[in-house]
Design a protein around this motif. Structure first.
Motif, short mmCIF file in Angstrom:
data_model
loop_
_atom_site.label_atom_id
_atom_site.label_comp_id
_atom_site.label_asym_id
_atom_site.label_seq_id
_atom_site.Cartn_x
_atom_site.Cartn_y
_atom_site.Cartn_z
N ASP A 76 0.81 -1.22 0.00
CA ASP A 76 0.00 0.00 0.00
C ASP A 76 0.85 1.27 0.00
OD1 ASP A 76 -2.12 -1.80 0.27
OD2 ASP A 76 -2.09 -1.63 2.46
N SER A 77 0.23 2.36 -0.45
CA SER A 77 0.87 3.67 -0.45
C SER A 77 -0.07 4.71 0.14
CB SER A 77 1.25 4.09 -1.88
OG SER A 77 2.31 3.32 -2.39
N VAL A 78 0.53 5.80 0.63
CA VAL A 78 -0.25 6.97 1.04
C VAL A 78 -0.17 7.99 -0.10
CG1 VAL A 78 -0.42 8.89 2.66
CG2 VAL A 78 0.10 6.60 3.50
N ALA A 79 -1.32 8.46 -0.54
CA ALA A 79 -1.39 9.36 -1.68
C ALA A 79 -1.97 10.71 -1.28
CB ALA A 79 -2.24 8.74 -2.80
N ARG A 80 -1.59 11.72 -2.03
CA ARG A 80 -2.22 13.03 -1.95
C ARG A 80 -2.87 13.31 -3.30
NH1 ARG A 80 -0.75 16.54 2.27
NH2 ARG A 80 0.73 15.57 3.71
N ILE A 81 -4.16 13.59 -3.28
CA ILE A 81 -4.91 13.87 -4.50
C ILE A 81 -5.52 15.26 -4.36
CG2 ILE A 81 -6.82 13.17 -5.98
CD1 ILE A 81 -6.31 10.29 -5.18
N PHE A 82 -5.20 16.11 -5.32
CA PHE A 82 -5.73 17.47 -5.35
C PHE A 82 -7.06 17.43 -6.09
CE2 PHE A 82 -4.99 22.02 -7.15
CZ PHE A 82 -5.81 22.55 -6.16
N THR A 83 -8.15 17.61 -5.35
CA THR A 83 -9.48 17.48 -5.94
C THR A 83 -10.11 18.84 -6.23
OG1 THR A 83 -10.64 17.47 -3.80
CG2 THR A 83 -9.81 15.36 -4.62
N ARG A 84 -11.01 18.85 -7.19
CA ARG A 84 -11.70 20.09 -7.55
C ARG A 84 -12.59 20.60 -6.41
NH1 ARG A 84 -13.02 22.34 -12.38
NH2 ARG A 84 -12.42 20.46 -13.54
N ASP A 85 -13.26 19.71 -5.72
CA ASP A 85 -14.27 20.12 -4.74
C ASP A 85 -13.78 20.20 -3.31
OD1 ASP A 85 -16.56 20.22 -6.61
OD2 ASP A 85 -16.18 18.07 -6.79
N PHE A 86 -12.74 19.44 -2.96
CA PHE A 86 -12.33 19.35 -1.56
C PHE A 86 -10.86 19.68 -1.34
CE2 PHE A 86 -15.68 16.18 -2.38
CZ PHE A 86 -16.70 16.73 -1.62
N GLY A 87 -10.19 20.20 -2.36
CA GLY A 87 -8.78 20.50 -2.21
C GLY A 87 -7.94 19.24 -2.08
N VAL A 88 -6.89 19.30 -1.28
CA VAL A 88 -5.97 18.16 -1.13
C VAL A 88 -6.54 17.16 -0.14
CG1 VAL A 88 -3.68 17.43 -0.40
CG2 VAL A 88 -3.95 19.55 -1.70
N LEU A 89 -6.69 15.93 -0.59
CA LEU A 89 -7.10 14.82 0.28
C LEU A 89 -5.93 13.86 0.43
CD1 LEU A 89 -10.65 13.97 -1.17
CD2 LEU A 89 -10.10 15.42 0.80
N VAL A 90 -5.76 13.34 1.63
CA VAL A 90 -4.70 12.37 1.91
C VAL A 90 -5.34 11.05 2.32
CG1 VAL A 90 -2.67 11.85 3.30
CG2 VAL A 90 -3.17 14.22 2.69
N GLY A 91 -4.87 9.96 1.74
CA GLY A 91 -5.47 8.68 2.07
C GLY A 91 -4.63 7.51 1.57
N MET A 92 -5.08 6.33 1.91
CA MET A 92 -4.39 5.10 1.54
C MET A 92 -4.85 4.63 0.16
SD MET A 92 -2.15 3.18 3.16
CE MET A 92 -2.54 3.36 4.90
N LEU A 93 -3.90 4.21 -0.64
CA LEU A 93 -4.19 3.53 -1.90
C LEU A 93 -3.80 2.07 -1.74
CD1 LEU A 93 -3.12 5.95 -4.79
CD2 LEU A 93 -5.38 4.98 -4.42
N ARG A 94 -4.81 1.21 -1.56
CA ARG A 94 -4.56 -0.21 -1.33
C ARG A 94 -3.98 -0.88 -2.60
NH1 ARG A 94 -4.65 -0.41 4.10
NH2 ARG A 94 -6.70 0.15 4.99
N GLY A 95 -2.90 -1.62 -2.41
CA GLY A 95 -2.32 -2.38 -3.51
C GLY A 95 -1.57 -1.56 -4.54
N ALA A 96 -1.32 -0.27 -4.25
CA ALA A 96 -0.68 0.60 -5.24
C ALA A 96 0.72 0.14 -5.61
CB ALA A 96 -0.63 2.03 -4.71
N ASN A 97 1.46 -0.43 -4.65
CA ASN A 97 2.85 -0.80 -4.90
C ASN A 97 3.00 -2.07 -5.73
OD1 ASN A 97 3.52 1.35 -3.27
ND2 ASN A 97 3.85 0.11 -1.44
#
Length: 213
Positions: A19-40
């Motif tokens: 797994d990885s921790v990601a930062r996604i810059f969203t249109r509606d909520f700005g920067v969200l931080v969360g887990m991406l399961r199985g990303a690695n």
């Protein structure tokens, strides 16, 4: 709690073998931080910085590290890979967003500006500078080059106040010339403002930004 929006993947770091921790810059909520399961370990649709797509963030409690469902549609950075200087600018933008934007605070205009940047970096030499000026505006450092902050004239505007971000004419600048920035605005000037923002937040300027000239 569930948040759903379009987004840009701006940062990803390994958390475990899978797994990885990601930062996604969203249109509606700005920067969200969360887990991406199985990303690695993903072999198909592997999450990569620069992808745009649909994002769903879920958490049982508002204070928890959420989990992403990420549906990548396109990687806007892929066409930039052949030009290292252009790729550096894209990575600098991602690093600045990760470092300077608070979590879950909407920046809809900056989101659109960032999409515009990624789509125009290859074709517009000034695209990155325009983006940094827009970023400064969103962070409360809007630059005003329309008239002199001292006397209001629109002539001979050759300096910029580091304190107010407003233009200064030659006459008003004379007593303070060693304390002012020289116009036109370039990456050196925006870099000084960004460095002030970083100092104010108690962080270091991202390394990728320091490398830009």
């Amino acid at each position: 709690m569930k948040l759903e929006s379009d987004g840009i993947l701006i940062g990803i770091k390994p958390f475990s073998e899978r797994d990885s921790v990601a930062r996604i810059f969203t249109r509606d909520f700005g920067v969200l931080v969360g887990m991406l399961r199985g990303a690695n370990v993903a072999k198909i649709n592997k999450p990569l910085v620069g992808q745009i797509g649909g994002c769903v963030w879920n958490a049982r409690l508002d204070s928890q590290l959420g989990v992403f469902h990420w549906g990548a549609e396109k990687n806007l950075v892929a066409p930039l890979m052949t030009q290292s200087s252009v790729l550096m600018r894209a990575n600098s933008a991602f690093d600045l967003l990760c470092a300077l934007l608070p979590e879950r605070e909407s920046y809809a205009q900056l989101y659109d500006d960032t999409l515009c940047l990624l789509r125009n970096l290859l074709f517009d030499d000034a695209a990155y500078l325009k983006w940094e000026i827009n970023l400064l505006r969103e962070l409360g450092y809007a630059l005003d080059l329309s008239r002199c902050s001292g006397c209001g004239t629109t002539d001979n505007l050759n300096f910029l106040s580091p304190r107010t971000g407003r233009a200064v004419c030659d006459v008003c600048a004379a007593p303070y010339i060693n304390k002012l920035y020289k116009l036109p605005v370039d990456l050196t000037v925006t870099g000084r403002f960004l460095d002030a923002v970083c100092v104010g937040q108690g962080i270091q300027m991202p390394v990728m930004r320091k490398l830009l000239k």
